[in-house]
Enzyme design. Structure first.
Site, PDB file in Angstrom:
ATOM      1  N   THR A 121     -51.156  25.708  60.476  1.00  0.00           N
ATOM      2  CA  THR A 121     -50.281  25.063  61.460  1.00  0.00           C
ATOM      3  C   THR A 121     -50.892  23.794  62.031  1.00  0.00           C
ATOM      4  O   THR A 121     -52.124  23.671  62.137  1.00  0.00           O
ATOM      5  CB  THR A 121     -49.991  26.028  62.625  1.00  0.00           C
ATOM      6  OG1 THR A 121     -49.269  25.339  63.653  1.00  0.00           O
ATOM      7  CG2 THR A 121     -51.266  26.571  63.232  1.00  0.00           C
ATOM      8  N   TYR A 145     -52.823  30.920  69.322  1.00  0.00           N
ATOM      9  CA  TYR A 145     -52.190  30.870  68.009  1.00  0.00           C
ATOM     10  C   TYR A 145     -52.885  29.836  67.125  1.00  0.00           C
ATOM     11  O   TYR A 145     -53.307  30.127  65.997  1.00  0.00           O
ATOM     12  CB  TYR A 145     -50.702  30.555  68.137  1.00  0.00           C
ATOM     13  CG  TYR A 145     -50.057  30.214  66.819  1.00  0.00           C
ATOM     14  CD1 TYR A 145     -50.047  31.131  65.774  1.00  0.00           C
ATOM     15  CD2 TYR A 145     -49.465  28.962  66.610  1.00  0.00           C
ATOM     16  CE1 TYR A 145     -49.463  30.819  64.551  1.00  0.00           C
ATOM     17  CE2 TYR A 145     -48.880  28.652  65.395  1.00  0.00           C
ATOM     18  CZ  TYR A 145     -48.893  29.574  64.367  1.00  0.00           C
ATOM     19  OH  TYR A 145     -48.326  29.252  63.163  1.00  0.00           O
TER      20      TYR A 145
END
Length: 333
Positions: A121, A145
């Site tokens: 990501t 995350y």
């Protein structure tokens, strides 16, 4: 093997792999994935996809699957991926993403898997120092995350020093859109991504959508993001796997178009595509939202990847999925 293959991005990649003639086995614990998406892939392609209901942290199940299906390569999507949730429950994200990811990778390596493509990501970059963001930009994630994903990238790097593996980590920017069949699309509960939220507001599935911040230093004052069609993203995974098979060294690649669109621009396109007005309210900035996140995707383009779809196509395909109105809408790139 595609872990998390019943999820949003994973299911689109499974369909693309099948279309490319590659035998696939899916493993998914169905925490956020939906088994019927794999069924939809089977119906659309006429290809049976073996499906294992299991968790990547279950070493015995993983090893058994690798041996039974003679798995030589893995695409790893299984993970928790909601930023706000990761801030509230960091221990859950480090358990689900990192601890289970390490166990998964170790089992794969010991079972003889030699190629791994990791779903990573752009959240690994945190607040960018420069835009467009290249892969050598400092990684300073501002939420658990993003931190969990950079840890997995580092784990793969260290595993390569002790096992004969090669790997690629694809750092996505804003994945969006849906398969043109209308059978596969983005379905999260709760939904946190902008385009589905906008379309849900159009359809009356939520009272309105909120624009968080109109005073950023951008042309219209709202945040700018790099939206990548899920089909282009799927193509990037197949290209990454082919590169590894061709002897390309391990590494990381951004997946983005290099072009940013503001929140208000997305709303305008959604109104154009749907022919309806988006009910909007305006709120304050959210902590941790950078004004602009746009990819420098030149490294992936050097491998031959090129995005085929623009924002209008992304929103139109998502509208077809959410509204059930599947048709041959004109493309605008």
């Amino acid at each position: 093997m595609v872990s998390g293959g019943a999820g949003y991005i994973g299911s689109h990649v499974v369909k693309r792999l099948v279309e490319a003639g590659r035998p696939v086995v899916v493993m998914d614990n169905e925490t956020t994935g939906h088994r019927e998406t794999v069924g939809a892939v089977e119906e659309l392609t006429g290809w049976r996809v073996p499906y294992i209901t299991g968790d990547v942290g279950d070493g015995e199940a993983v090893r058994r699957t690798v041996e039974e299906y003679r798995v030589g390569a893995v695409m790893h999507f299984a993970a928790k991926s909601v930023v706000a949730e990761s801030v509230r429950n960091p221990e859950v994200y480090f358990t689900e993403n990192v601890a289970k990811g390490i166990a998964f990778f170790r089992t794969l390596c010991e079972a003889g898997v030699r190629r791994i493509v990791l779903s990573s990501t752009a959240a690994v970059y945190g607040n960018p120092e420069r835009v467009p963001i290249p892969e050598d930009h400092p990684v300073r994630p501002i939420n658990p995350y993003g931190a969990s994903k950079i840890m997995l990238e580092q784990v793969l790097g260290w595993l390569e020093t002790t096992f004969p593996i090669r790997w690629v980590a694809l750092r996505y920017f804003n994945a969006a859109g849906a398969d043109p069949s209308g059978r596969l699309g983005e379905r999260h509960d709760p939904e946190t991504h902008l385009i589905p939220i906008v379309l849900q507001a159009v359809l009356g599935q939520r009272e309105r959508m909120t624009v968080f911040g109109t005073d950023y230093g951008t042309p219209d004052g709202t945040c700018i993001r790099d939206y990548i069609h899920v089909l282009d993203l799927a193509d990037a995974h197949l290209l990454a796997l082919a590169a590894l098979e061709g002897g390309h060294p391990s590494g990381v690649f951004n997946v983005g178009t290099g072009r940013g669109h503001s929140v208000l621009e997305v709303i305008r396109v959604a109104e154009e595509v749907s022919g309806r007005t988006v009910p909007v309210e305006y709120g304050a900035r959210r902590p941790g939202d950078p004004p602009v996140l746009v990819a420098d995707g030149s490294r992936l383009r050097e491998l031959g990847w090129k995005p085929r779809y623009g924002l209008w196509d992304i929103v139109a395909s998502a509208w077809a999925w959410h509204s059930g109105d599947v048709g041959d809408a004109p493309r605008r790139v």
